[in-house]
Design a protein around this motif. Structure first.
Motif, PDB file in Angstrom:
ATOM      1  N   ASN A   1       8.243  -2.787   9.257  1.00  0.00           N
ATOM      2  CA  ASN A   1       6.995  -3.200   9.899  1.00  0.00           C
ATOM      3  C   ASN A   1       5.808  -2.301   9.541  1.00  0.00           C
ATOM      4  N   GLY A   2       6.012  -1.399   8.587  1.00  0.00           N
ATOM      5  CA  GLY A   2       4.896  -0.575   8.136  1.00  0.00           C
ATOM      6  C   GLY A   2       4.352   0.336   9.212  1.00  0.00           C
ATOM      7  N   ASP A   3       5.233   0.896  10.014  1.00  0.00           N
ATOM      8  CA  ASP A   3       4.777   1.782  11.092  1.00  0.00           C
ATOM      9  C   ASP A   3       3.929   2.914  10.504  1.00  0.00           C
TER      10      ASP A   3
ATOM     11  N   CYS B   1       4.686   5.701   7.589  1.00  0.00           N
ATOM     12  CA  CYS B   1       4.148   5.388   6.259  1.00  0.00           C
ATOM     13  C   CYS B   1       2.989   6.270   5.824  1.00  0.00           C
ATOM     14  N   LYS B   2       2.392   7.017   6.744  1.00  0.00           N
ATOM     15  CA  LYS B   2       1.232   7.806   6.332  1.00  0.00           C
ATOM     16  C   LYS B   2       1.585   8.997   5.449  1.00  0.00           C
ATOM     17  N   PRO B   3       2.840   9.588   5.555  1.00  0.00           N
ATOM     18  CA  PRO B   3       3.135  10.713   4.645  1.00  0.00           C
ATOM     19  C   PRO B   3       3.484  10.229   3.246  1.00  0.00           C
ATOM     20  N   ASN B   4       4.352  10.961   2.570  1.00  0.00           N
ATOM     21  CA  ASN B   4       4.734  10.665   1.197  1.00  0.00           C
ATOM     22  C   ASN B   4       5.551   9.378   1.145  1.00  0.00           C
ATOM     23  N   MET B   5       4.887   8.279   0.812  1.00  0.00           N
ATOM     24  CA  MET B   5       5.541   6.974   0.876  1.00  0.00           C
ATOM     25  C   MET B   5       6.625   6.806  -0.187  1.00  0.00           C
ATOM     26  N   GLU B   6       6.441   7.436  -1.336  1.00  0.00           N
ATOM     27  CA  GLU B   6       7.456   7.317  -2.373  1.00  0.00           C
ATOM     28  C   GLU B   6       8.758   7.976  -1.925  1.00  0.00           C
ATOM     29  N   PHE B   7       8.656   9.122  -1.243  1.00  0.00           N
ATOM     30  CA  PHE B   7       9.853   9.770  -0.717  1.00  0.00           C
ATOM     31  C   PHE B   7      10.507   8.893   0.353  1.00  0.00           C
TER      32      PHE B   7
ATOM     33  N   TRP C   1       1.912  -4.003   7.704  1.00  0.00           N
ATOM     34  CA  TRP C   1       1.486  -3.426   6.430  1.00  0.00           C
ATOM     35  C   TRP C   1       0.017  -3.725   6.163  1.00  0.00           C
ATOM     36  N   GLY C   2      -0.488  -4.851   6.670  1.00  0.00           N
ATOM     37  CA  GLY C   2      -1.923  -5.137   6.558  1.00  0.00           C
ATOM     38  C   GLY C   2      -2.750  -4.136   7.342  1.00  0.00           C
ATOM     39  N   ASN C   3      -2.252  -3.726   8.511  1.00  0.00           N
ATOM     40  CA  ASN C   3      -2.949  -2.696   9.292  1.00  0.00           C
ATOM     41  C   ASN C   3      -2.994  -1.386   8.528  1.00  0.00           C
ATOM     42  N   ASN C   4      -1.936  -1.074   7.788  1.00  0.00           N
ATOM     43  CA  ASN C   4      -1.936   0.149   6.985  1.00  0.00           C
ATOM     44  C   ASN C   4      -3.014   0.122   5.910  1.00  0.00           C
ATOM     45  N   LEU C   5      -3.269  -1.079   5.348  1.00  0.00           N
ATOM     46  CA  LEU C   5      -4.321  -1.180   4.343  1.00  0.00           C
ATOM     47  C   LEU C   5      -5.680  -0.789   4.923  1.00  0.00           C
TER      48      LEU C   5
END
Length: 456
Positions: free
Chosen positions: A66-68, A72-78, A109-113
């Motif tokens: 759900n893109g919390d 998701c704000k830290p290192n997303m690749e990790f 995930w839209g909110n993350n954008l």
């Protein structure tokens, strides 16, 4: 390894690294898994391990799906790599994901954008979430989900923000891919193609749903201008965007000012398309996403490329060349036929034989031959020719113009029949009465008695 040790391992290997990223540096050191577990051995990936892993990871799966923002704000690749490791070991993830609301997931995930500046990284991570669902055999009612998204994006009068709607479009494309009768590998390939080409595809989505998504523009002419000028990678696919734009341009309710701008850009885009060889790389993907429209739009509205225009021009030139060649051949044959008939007349061959030869030719050719022969003074000096020419020219005139005159006469006759007054039975007469009297035209008072025929 007992349950306590399995739990400790999962905590050290998966949970603690995620918590440290979510909570920031709290002074707790990262566990060296090799040093801690090498003596007792790593837990076997059996059912006990998988069940406990799933149970402990579900809250984090939920946050990831759900893109919390906290996750998701830290290192997303990790985060992605950690989730991939867990999902690869968890044979229950696909079943769990099958019961989740993917529209809520997309909206998260839209909110993350809107909250995280690295928009491209956010969208990339969302594509990885969808890839994880595909690889884990997530089973949803993809058809129902695509229809719900279409209701939200294609038909709703009130839209969300352009960033959230962009993620919803990605999800819609994913649901359409999942409905195809493709192998898992081919679905994954098309999902990756969608990710790679999304910068272009979001503009195409905008025209297909008549609603701008993924870009800040509020006017469609700016969207079209962006496609035409912003990226060289768009050029091979511009004909796809153009076909959708031309089809929907009348539905965009543009005012006169913006309509003029749109007309200018469409004209420029049509010229620009001819400079590039159109690519079919996205055809299969676009046909899957817009199955009812894509092929029709491409067939009806796509501007022709320079190569296609050049090929058509070459084809026209070839047809003209063939026609000229055929005309020259026909002209030579006609001259040869004329020479043969001239020799026949000058050799005093009976006119009946000349007539028999002429009958082998089409009526128009025989007509022209006769007129050319008669115009020759040497032929005209022949007595037999002068005597029979009027009969011959009349015969071939009838062959040439007779069918036309017959059709004309037939048409005139049919028109006369149509113009005749109609005959109506007298109103109020019985069935027997109507067999014995007719009313002519509109003169209802004058009745004509019909004589009954007797078979006695």
């Amino acid at each position: 390894m007992n349950d306590i040790n399995i739990k400790d391992y999962i905590q050290d290997a998966f949970i603690s690294p995620l918590e440290r990223l979510m909570n920031g540096d709290n002074g707790e050191k990262e566990v060296n898994l090799y040093e801690k577990y090498r003596s007792g051995g790593f837990p076997p990936k059996d059912s006990d391990y998988k069940n406990m892993l799933h149970e402990m990871m579900v809250p984090y799966y939920d946050m990831y799906l759900n893109g919390d923002y906290q996750l998701c704000k830290p290192n997303m690749e990790f985060i992605r790599l950690q989730m991939k490791r867990a999902i690869d070991d968890d044979d229950q993830f696909g079943k769990w994901a099958s019961e989740q609301d993917l529209i809520i997931s997309a909206e998260g995930w839209g909110n993350n954008l809107k909250r995280i500046p690295e928009e491209e990284r956010i969208k990339k991570q969302y594509f990885y979430v969808l890839k994880a669902l595909l690889q884990a055999d997530c089973q949803q009612d993809w058809h129902r989900l695509s229809e719900e998204l279409e209701e939200m994006l294609f038909k709703a009068e009130v839209y969300s923000d352009y960033k959230t709607d962009e993620v919803l479009c990605v999800l819609h494309a994913f649901t359409m891919i999942m409905q195809q009768e493709w192998t898992k590998e081919k679905k994954a390939e098309n999902l990756e193609l969608l990710r790679q080409q999304w910068k272009f595809m979001k503009h195409y989505y905008s025209v297909m749903i008549r609603h701008i998504v993924g870009v800040k523009w509020t006017q469609f002419h700016k969207v079209a201008e962006t496609v035409m000028t912003s990226s060289q990678s768009f050029k091979p696919h511009m004909h796809i965007f153009y076909s959708g734009l031309i089809d929907c341009v009348d539905e965009l309710t543009l005012d006169k000012k913006h309509q003029r701008k749109m007309d200018k850009i469409c004209s420029q885009m049509q010229e620009e398309i001819t400079r590039y060889e159109p690519s079919d790389l996205l055809y299969e993907l676009c046909d899957a996403i817009f199955p009812e429209d894509f092929q029709r739009l491409l067939r009806e509205n796509r501007a022709k490329s320079y190569k296609e225009i050049e090929d058509e021009s070459n084809q026209k030139d070839e047809l003209i060349r063939q026609l000229k060649k055929q005309s020259d051949r026909t002209r030579k044959e006609l001259e040869k036929s004329k020479e043969i008939i001239e020799k026949m007349v000058l050799s005093s061959i009976p006119i009946e034989d000349v007539d028999a030869e002429l009958e082998h030719y089409p009526a128009s050719m025989a007509w022209e031959l006769l007129k050319d022969l008669n115009a020759n003074p040497i032929i005209n000096m022949q007595k037999a020719w002068r005597e029979h020419y009027p009969t011959l020219i009349e015969k071939y005139r009838d062959r040439l113009f007779g069918p036309i005159e017959q059709q004309k006469n037939l048409t005139e006759a049919m028109m006369k029949v149509a113009e005749r007054p109609t005959y109506n039975y007298e109103s109020g007469a019985t069935h027997d009465d109507k067999r014995n009297q007719l009313m002519l035209g509109e003169n209802r008072k004058n009745l004509v008695q019909l004589k009954r025929l007797s078979h006695e």
